[in-house]
Enzyme design. Sequence first.
Site, PDB file in Angstrom:
ATOM      1  N   ILE A  71       0.846  -1.187   0.000  1.00 21.37           N
ATOM      2  CA  ILE A  71       0.000   0.000   0.000  1.00 21.37           C
ATOM      3  C   ILE A  71       0.883   1.239   0.000  1.00 21.37           C
ATOM      4  O   ILE A  71       0.544   2.254  -0.598  1.00 21.37           O
ATOM      5  CB  ILE A  71      -0.915   0.020   1.256  1.00 21.37           C
ATOM      6  N   CYS A 130       9.372   1.000   8.429  1.00 25.91           N
ATOM      7  CA  CYS A 130       9.264   1.876   7.271  1.00 25.91           C
ATOM      8  C   CYS A 130      10.657   2.232   6.817  1.00 25.91           C
ATOM      9  O   CYS A 130      11.580   2.301   7.621  1.00 25.91           O
ATOM     10  CB  CYS A 130       8.568   3.188   7.619  1.00 25.91           C
ATOM     11  N   ILE A 193       3.739  -9.314  14.864  1.00 31.60           N
ATOM     12  CA  ILE A 193       4.753  -8.912  13.915  1.00 31.60           C
ATOM     13  C   ILE A 193       4.132  -8.129  12.755  1.00 31.60           C
ATOM     14  O   ILE A 193       2.953  -8.270  12.474  1.00 31.60           O
ATOM     15  CB  ILE A 193       5.486 -10.135  13.284  1.00 31.60           C
ATOM     16  N   GLY A 268      -5.734  -8.698  11.266  1.00 31.41           N
ATOM     17  CA  GLY A 268      -5.580  -7.921  10.053  1.00 31.41           C
ATOM     18  C   GLY A 268      -6.263  -8.558   8.864  1.00 31.41           C
ATOM     19  O   GLY A 268      -7.463  -8.369   8.640  1.00 31.41           O
TER      20      GLY A 268
END
Lengths: 311, 311, 285, 285
Positions: A71, A130, A193, A268
């Site tokens: 994404i 990130c 995780i 998720g």
Amino acid sequence: MFNYQTKLGQAEFSNPIFTASGCAGSGKELSQFFDISELGAIVTKSIMLKPRSGRATPRMAETPSGMLNSIGLQGPGIDLFLENDIPWLRDQGATIVVSIAGESVEDYAVLARKLRAVSGISALEVNISCPNVENRGQVFACHPTTARAAIEAVRRNIGGELPIIAKLTPDVTSIVEIAEEVVAAGADGLALINTVLGMVIDTNTMRPKLAGKTGGLSGPAIRPVAVRAIYQVHSALPHVKILGMGGVASGRDAFELILAGASAVSVGTATFGNPTAVMQIKEELKNELISHGFDSLQEAVGYAHRSEGNI
Amino acid sequence: MFNYQTKLGQAEFSNPIFTASGCAGSGKELSQFFDISELGAIVTKSIMLKPRSGRATPRMAETPSGMLNSIGLQGPGIDLFLENDIPWLRDQGATIVVSIAGESVEDYAVLARKLRAVSGISALEVNISCPNVENRGQVFACHPTTARAAIEAVRRNIGGELPIIAKLTPDVTSIVEIAEEVVAAGADGLALINTVLGMVIDTNTMRPKLAGKTGGLSGPAIRPVAVRAIYQVHSALPHVKILGMGGVASGRDAFELILAGASAVSVGTATFGNPTAVMQIKEELKNELISHGFDSLQEAVGYAHRSEGNI
Amino acid sequence: MTSINKSASQVWAEIVSNKKVGAYHHMVFQVGELATHAKPGNFVAIAVGGSNSAMVLRRAFAIYRTFDRGVTGGLLEIVVAPHGAGSTWLTNQNPGFKVDLIAPLGTAFGIPTQPVRALLVGGGYGSAPLFGLSEVLKSRGCRVDMVLGASTAMKIYAPLDGKRSVSSLTIATEDGSTGITGKVTDVIPGIIEANSIDIIYSCGPMGMLEAINKISSEFGIMHQCAIEESMACGIGVCMTCVLPMKGEDGQIRMLRSCIDGPVVDGDNVVWGAKRVIPEGTWGAN
Amino acid sequence: MTSINKSASQVWAEIVSNKKVGAYHHMVFQVGELATHAKPGNFVAIAVGGSNSAMVLRRAFAIYRTFDRGVTGGLLEIVVAPHGAGSTWLTNQNPGFKVDLIAPLGTAFGIPTQPVRALLVGGGYGSAPLFGLSEVLKSRGCRVDMVLGASTAMKIYAPLDGKRSVSSLTIATEDGSTGITGKVTDVIPGIIEANSIDIIYSCGPMGMLEAINKISSEFGIMHQCAIEESMACGIGVCMTCVLPMKGEDGQIRMLRSCIDGPVVDGDNVVWGAKRVIPEGTWGAN
Ligand SMILES: Cc1cc2nc3c(=O)[nH]c(=O)nc-3n(C[C@H](O)[C@H](O)[C@H](O)COP(=O)(O)OP(=O)(O)OC[C@H]3O[C@@H](n4cnc5c(N)ncnc54)[C@H](O)[C@@H]3O)c2cc1C
Ligand SMILES: Cc1cc2nc3c(=O)[nH]c(=O)nc-3n(C[C@H](O)[C@H](O)[C@H](O)COP(=O)(O)OP(=O)(O)OC[C@H]3O[C@@H](n4cnc5c(N)ncnc54)[C@H](O)[C@@H]3O)c2cc1C
Ligand SMILES: Cc1cc2nc3c(=O)[nH]c(=O)nc-3n(C[C@H](O)[C@H](O)[C@H](O)COP(=O)(O)O)c2cc1C
Ligand SMILES: Cc1cc2nc3c(=O)[nH]c(=O)nc-3n(C[C@H](O)[C@H](O)[C@H](O)COP(=O)(O)O)c2cc1C
Ligand code: FES
Ligand code: FES
């Protein structure tokens, strides 16, 4: 009476089932299917300083018992987020964990400052998986020093109250090493995780399926990796609370992560297959715990470690 | 005429479909189901210096689209292996790749010396995803220095001819870094990937399902990780041949690894579900290649990299 | 509460019928009350593979049409092309089997308040949602022409009762096995001119939609198209299904095709932006 | 060539019948010629979950019995307890459906050359392979007594024609819902004494087999048991299914229960070695 409450740092939650960051939209999308105030917490999509378009498409590929996504942290940026999303969630009575992500240590510091005075937030999840633009795009959570720097920046700027949950990637030689660093840097808890780095090649076009080439693998396929990471870190740092995640699709799965050492569990990918998955898992986990004779969630946390001595 | 041949180092193979180490027994077990001389190669179970009982049971757990194993390198030791297994395989006309594993750098050296004069072996696969007893049980392939030391020991002792294929674990922060080290140390090729470290907790007994607690995750669940690792390493070291593996269960899957950069593909877990998987994959991959217009396997190796510029 | 997914619900929907029609399967599900909320252009998301499936994501299908059958519950119909593993599994299920289905999802075709002259263009199974749309348009006094295209006759989905709902039906196949030989875009300009078309509604592969949009732009007429992007969730929570769209402010944003689509205004789509973020997109850097 | 898996073959086997019997499903498969090679004690390995299944491993089932039906092909029967996902999937498949099946696998019960007095002990579905064994033993002039045990009546598998093949049948259930109340081990000593048993054959849970072996050792009689270890491959290539066994040289080795078993000599098993490698095992360090 069964006690389903849990804590992460000083924050208390009515139950341990959370959404996973990036997997519950702004909350509005799911509120058609259930009352989001019944969640242990809604963990918001990692928000960055500025608006962000994210990666080009295709952004996803289904894989055996999982999926890849890239994404690229699409989002409105912290200011619009605080203006629009937070008030709405607060109005719903939702328990809120805000996830933040930065491209530099300074980003994390600024994000923390913007959040320190915001009311109605229970905890901060700090996504350090990130790319660090100041360090050749290497992921913060991949190296002890950068992981530490990002968490320290948040710690210094967040003020006293808000618990910091550092979210780690399993794509490292030793997740325990990184966990120790971020705890030393001031993290109150750990989220374990994030996705596992993967790639799918489309055999029709004969090139990587995702526009971003690599993506993050999630879903039941990675559950054994999540359980291992949680177990290892809980072994090494038994007093640090863990928010577990990775492939949880049923109460049994959530129970597995709890036994490994998680104090709460985020769901998720399962939500993509089933919008009410979180609510079902909340019920199923409770039933699992009760049927195994536990009077509270807390007793079950890390039980797979304790029972070893007993046999 | 379609050219299905492939090379790893100086070794030539009639086709690119191999068994994966530890997933084809001694060869005898499969020979009831097909003629093992038709394999690109049979890769033998990693053999150690001495006989080894392996780990206690349970040694396996099925997981979503995969399985965990903790066999612990059970085997007869190099001497009995050379006495019994190799002659039998040679008699069958099998193309043989011997996999070795050590607990110390010296083990690797001795194993290499024992193998240097053995005839009928096409290549050596060096499994360095084993605990190093001299270094707190840390896995050789997890650290550049120990990975390098193990491969150097083999290189120095093997003599000139036999290609060395270093088998790496994906459980590292940078697999490219390890790959560069072992190539610098003398590896002619790379085998990517070994299993991913995982754990399953049995929610009935509430303890780790495997006696060895953690185990190696294999099967389709990890294919995206294998493709990513192969792609990354082929990008960084385009001239180093790769034996790819990880979740290949069909010709399409093998094709995916080839496109990512593998020159040959090993099939492991799929054989457990289907003893003739390797033979089916050999046929299917050939058909995939032909139907995509390739005249040879070689043209397709790493094609996913090349085509990027074209679009 | 919000308006996102506002009439969507999740049901165990029994397969009432599953018939092969050319290259496709026409499938009918018993969905109860939710049938009454579906509008032409909406889609359903169906879980595939059964329990213990390695496929973790739903598959989206355009709603072909719905029937409200009172107490026995509404029916919902889709047209499925067996393609990969998920759609093949679905088309292999027999009547009596129940699937986990969410509907109605996404935006619907905008219905003009005036009686206009509409051209409906479908590629392959993309014709499915157009028949329901045609009924609605007719009931509003619109004239409806239709063009269906596909590579070959087997891939034209045009049931008899569907055909009856349109004033004219033109079929184009690339191999000429039925109708004229060629693409839908070969005949659209002629029909626009002949019938003074005011608006085009389309559904089909991205390339076709783009080509149609070129024509509609040239003629300066409206174009609403139903796009098909890879979707992981179908309900707006994953951000995988985005495509660059121009807003009223002229700003390009990556919008979710599952909730801001699948029906979008063709002129707002930034065409040809697969694998790239168009320059000037909000948040691009 | 070697002798490992020597009569095994892999076939698409059509389900001929699938009937619920108590807590179990009795399932019959059309397997062709391979039926003629199966011996009592052998097992089959069946792929479960269909294509796109998240279950990558086969499931093993003891062969209940086989029939050779000439040109129409042999039949192979198993008794399945729906337990987890794989066995439940299998028991949900209907006649006509084809499964991927490998058989016969593993060792068979050793048949004495002399007419002996045999006691067959089965726990739960562990009775299944014993009826075929009983037939063979009877045809060799042996006397066959049988003891079946389970937690409850529904879990006793004892079909009528099976019962007919034994001289005596004793049933024990823990809840007393049929037969005597108790465990098989409560009645075995009495039967050994009353009928001068020479050999025990057993099949059932590991705990039961161990308890039986204690009794057979005390009486100094032979004990052959069919063990059930978690198997990934069933054909000897994965080394997951091992258990510590004493060889003729007294050396303990980790042997594969799929090819050196499932039928093993009870006295050779190092009992109670779950989760540990017994001291002195070959290669232990
Ligand atoms: C809004 C919308 C409406 C649709 N309407 C229909 C319809 O009416 N009839 C019909 O047959 N199909 C329709 N599709 C496509 C359908 O959802 C499936 O994706 C397609 O059937 C292929 O799935 P598979 O499992 O067979 O293929 P696989 O290759 O196994 O799919 C793998 C993944 O890729 C995605 N994918 C593959 N092809 C497509 C595609 N063409 N579009 C979007 N995602 C894709 C799948 O959803 C899945 O996540 C629609 C898709 C969308 C998004
Ligand atoms: C030699 C042999 C003979 C067998 N004979 C029969 C029989 O006649 N009838 C019958 O119903 N079952 C029999 N079993 C057990 C059967 O193979 C399945 O393991 C059992 O049905 C559970 O599988 P599942 O998929 O339902 O459970 P799951 O829990 O989904 O299985 C997960 C994994 O664990 C393994 N496993 C779970 N339980 C067992 C068990 N009891 N034994 C071995 N592995 C297990 C499975 O094989 C699978 O790999 C036999 C097993 C072996 C090894
Ligand atoms: C589509 C998608 C988007 C995600 N976005 C984020 C994110 O913004 N921030 C983050 O920390 N993790 C993100 N994740 C990771 C998840 O929060 C979670 O850690 C991971 O998916 C494993 O859990 P699961 O298997 O239950 O999905 C995302 C995952 C997916 C699948
Ligand atoms: C049961 C089992 C045993 C294995 N034993 C070895 C081994 O001895 N040496 C080795 O290098 N790899 C071993 N592996 C790893 C495989 O060779 C392979 O790298 C891995 O399983 C990924 O491929 P797959 O998904 O096709 O199984 C083993 C894997 C399994 C499942
Ligand atoms: S498919 Fe998930 S946001 Fe659209
Ligand atoms: S089950 Fe694989 S060796 Fe026995």
